[in-house]
Design a protein around this motif. Structure first.
Motif, PDB file in Angstrom:
ATOM      1  N   GLY A  76       2.418   6.979  -6.594  1.00 34.03           N
ATOM      2  CA  GLY A  76       1.398   7.817  -7.201  1.00 34.03           C
ATOM      3  C   GLY A  76       1.501   9.275  -6.799  1.00 34.03           C
ATOM      4  O   GLY A  76       0.711  10.092  -7.269  1.00 34.03           O
ATOM      5  N   GLY A  77       2.452   9.606  -5.908  1.00 31.61           N
ATOM      6  CA  GLY A  77       2.618  10.984  -5.485  1.00 31.61           C
ATOM      7  C   GLY A  77       1.582  11.446  -4.476  1.00 31.61           C
ATOM      8  O   GLY A  77       1.497  12.640  -4.175  1.00 31.61           O
ATOM      9  N   LYS A  92       7.768  -0.228 -10.454  1.00 33.56           N
ATOM     10  CA  LYS A  92       8.293   0.967 -11.093  1.00 33.56           C
ATOM     11  C   LYS A  92       7.186   1.959 -11.421  1.00 33.56           C
ATOM     12  O   LYS A  92       7.351   3.173 -11.245  1.00 33.56           O
ATOM     13  N   LEU A  93       6.056   1.458 -11.897  1.00 32.35           N
ATOM     14  CA  LEU A  93       4.956   2.315 -12.308  1.00 32.35           C
ATOM     15  C   LEU A  93       4.003   2.648 -11.160  1.00 32.35           C
ATOM     16  O   LEU A  93       3.147   3.521 -11.305  1.00 32.35           O
ATOM     17  N   GLY A  94       4.153   1.937 -10.029  1.00 36.21           N
ATOM     18  CA  GLY A  94       3.213   2.140  -8.938  1.00 36.21           C
ATOM     19  C   GLY A  94       1.830   1.644  -9.277  1.00 36.21           C
ATOM     20  O   GLY A  94       0.825   2.274  -8.945  1.00 36.21           O
ATOM     21  N   VAL A 135       0.833  -1.202   0.000  1.00 33.40           N
ATOM     22  CA  VAL A 135       0.000   0.000   0.000  1.00 33.40           C
ATOM     23  C   VAL A 135       0.865   1.247   0.000  1.00 33.40           C
ATOM     24  O   VAL A 135       0.634   2.193  -0.763  1.00 33.40           O
ATOM     25  N   GLU A 136       1.885   1.287   0.874  1.00 36.27           N
ATOM     26  CA  GLU A 136       2.732   2.474   0.937  1.00 36.27           C
ATOM     27  C   GLU A 136       3.500   2.702  -0.361  1.00 36.27           C
ATOM     28  O   GLU A 136       3.737   3.846  -0.767  1.00 36.27           O
ATOM     29  N   ASP A 137       3.848   1.607  -1.058  1.00 36.05           N
ATOM     30  CA  ASP A 137       4.532   1.751  -2.346  1.00 36.05           C
ATOM     31  C   ASP A 137       3.614   2.396  -3.380  1.00 36.05           C
ATOM     32  O   ASP A 137       4.039   3.262  -4.151  1.00 36.05           O
ATOM     33  N   LEU A 138       2.349   1.975  -3.397  1.00 35.61           N
ATOM     34  CA  LEU A 138       1.398   2.535  -4.347  1.00 35.61           C
ATOM     35  C   LEU A 138       1.132   4.005  -4.053  1.00 35.61           C
ATOM     36  O   LEU A 138       1.055   4.834  -4.966  1.00 35.61           O
TER      37      LEU A 138
END
Length: 297
Positions: free
Chosen positions: A53-54, A194-196, A46-49
């Motif tokens: 995504g900013g 890489k892309l989230g 979750v934190e990576d997404l």
């Protein structure tokens, strides 16, 4: 060795709370017999997404994680500080859990270990029944098979073709991101991080790109029997015209006798030809057919 499915069902029946760790594959977190979070090494967390995504800064996530406790979970801290709304957090957890569960149910070669009272730092934000997770896993598996019934591209680097085998193609936004972000060394899981993006969504898009012939397929190993590539289902063929509607070929004398008996034909197309319309769809179809024929010339 028991499967993740069987162990989860037992824990659900017992109303257990804790973490079911599946070796290096990942972990399920349960609260009162229901899954509240899941992590897989194949998927962004979750934190990576959120960070990719900013939406949230990495420092903010780190502070919330360090300050989390059973009295005040990290997810509640993010909401209370106005970093996220409750709906945004729940939606992100929903996607991340379904994503991780798909890969965890397909994992093998691990020894499940349950740690009672072990919780995730975000805290319970969404509750999932084990039966519902398994049903969603089956639906997603069938969706992958329908898109491209081969797993050969699932774990290999994504390599787009230098020249596409068509004059033009239509891509979704995610498929475009994958083709642009592919560096010929990143696997679908690498591209998801890489892309989230959710790993399953990336995997599905990769299979769709493979089915469209836009990715390089792996070369067969020397000496291996050649296998025909799986092909996507073909669209149904249009029904054949009934025999009685087909035109009848007649010679010049026969045509003259027909005209003498029936008179000249009215100014309209023969019955075996489709009626001309001004529908833009028909015009666009004719233009595409023309372009295809010109490309083959």
């Amino acid at each position: 060795m028991p499967s993740a499915e069987s162990v989860l069902r037992e824990l659900a029946d017992e109303g257990a709370t804790g973490a079911l760790r599946l070796g290096k594959a990942g972990v399920f977190y349960l609260t009162g017999g229901r899954v509240t979070y899941a992590e897989s090494h194949c998927c962004p967390r979750v934190e990576d997404l959120l960070v990719a995504g900013g939406r949230v800064g990495a420092q903010t996530v780190r502070q919330a994680r360090q300050a989390s406790s059973e009295e005040r979970w990290g997810g509640d801290l993010l909401v209370d500080r106005g970093v996220l709304t409750r709906g945004e957090l729940e939606f992100c957890v929903l996607g991340a859990v379904l994503d991780a569960a798909f890969f965890l149910f397909g994992a093998s070669g691990f020894r499940p270990r349950f740690r009672p009272d072990d919780r995730h730092w975000l805290g319970p934000q969404w509750y999932f029944d084990v039966t519902g997770l398994l049903r969603e896993h089956g639906r997603r598996r069938a969706q992958l098979e329908q898109a491209w019934p081969s797993a050969e591209l699932d774990t290999l680097p994504v390599v787009p073709l230098a020249r596409i085998p068509a004059q033009q193609v239509m891509l979704t936004s995610l498929q475009w991101e994958i083709l642009v972000g592919a560096d010929c060394s990143a696997t679908p899981a690498d591209l998801a991080r890489k892309l989230g993006r959710p790993a399953y969504s990336v995997l599905l898009a990769v299979r769709q790109l493979g089915a469209a012939g836009l990715l390089r397929r792996p070369e067969p190993s020397p000496g291996a029997p050649a296998e025909a590539p799986p092909e996507p289902p073909e669209p149904p063929e249009p029904p054949e015209a009934p025999p009685e509607t087909l035109p009848r070929r007649t010679g010049g004398a026969g045509r003259a006798r027909e005209l003498a008996e029936t008179g000249p034909a009215p100014d309209r197309p023969p019955v075996w030809m489709p009626a001309a319309t001004a529908d833009p769809t028909d015009v666009n179809l004719l233009i595409r057919l023309r372009n295809a024929l010109e490309a083959l010339a």
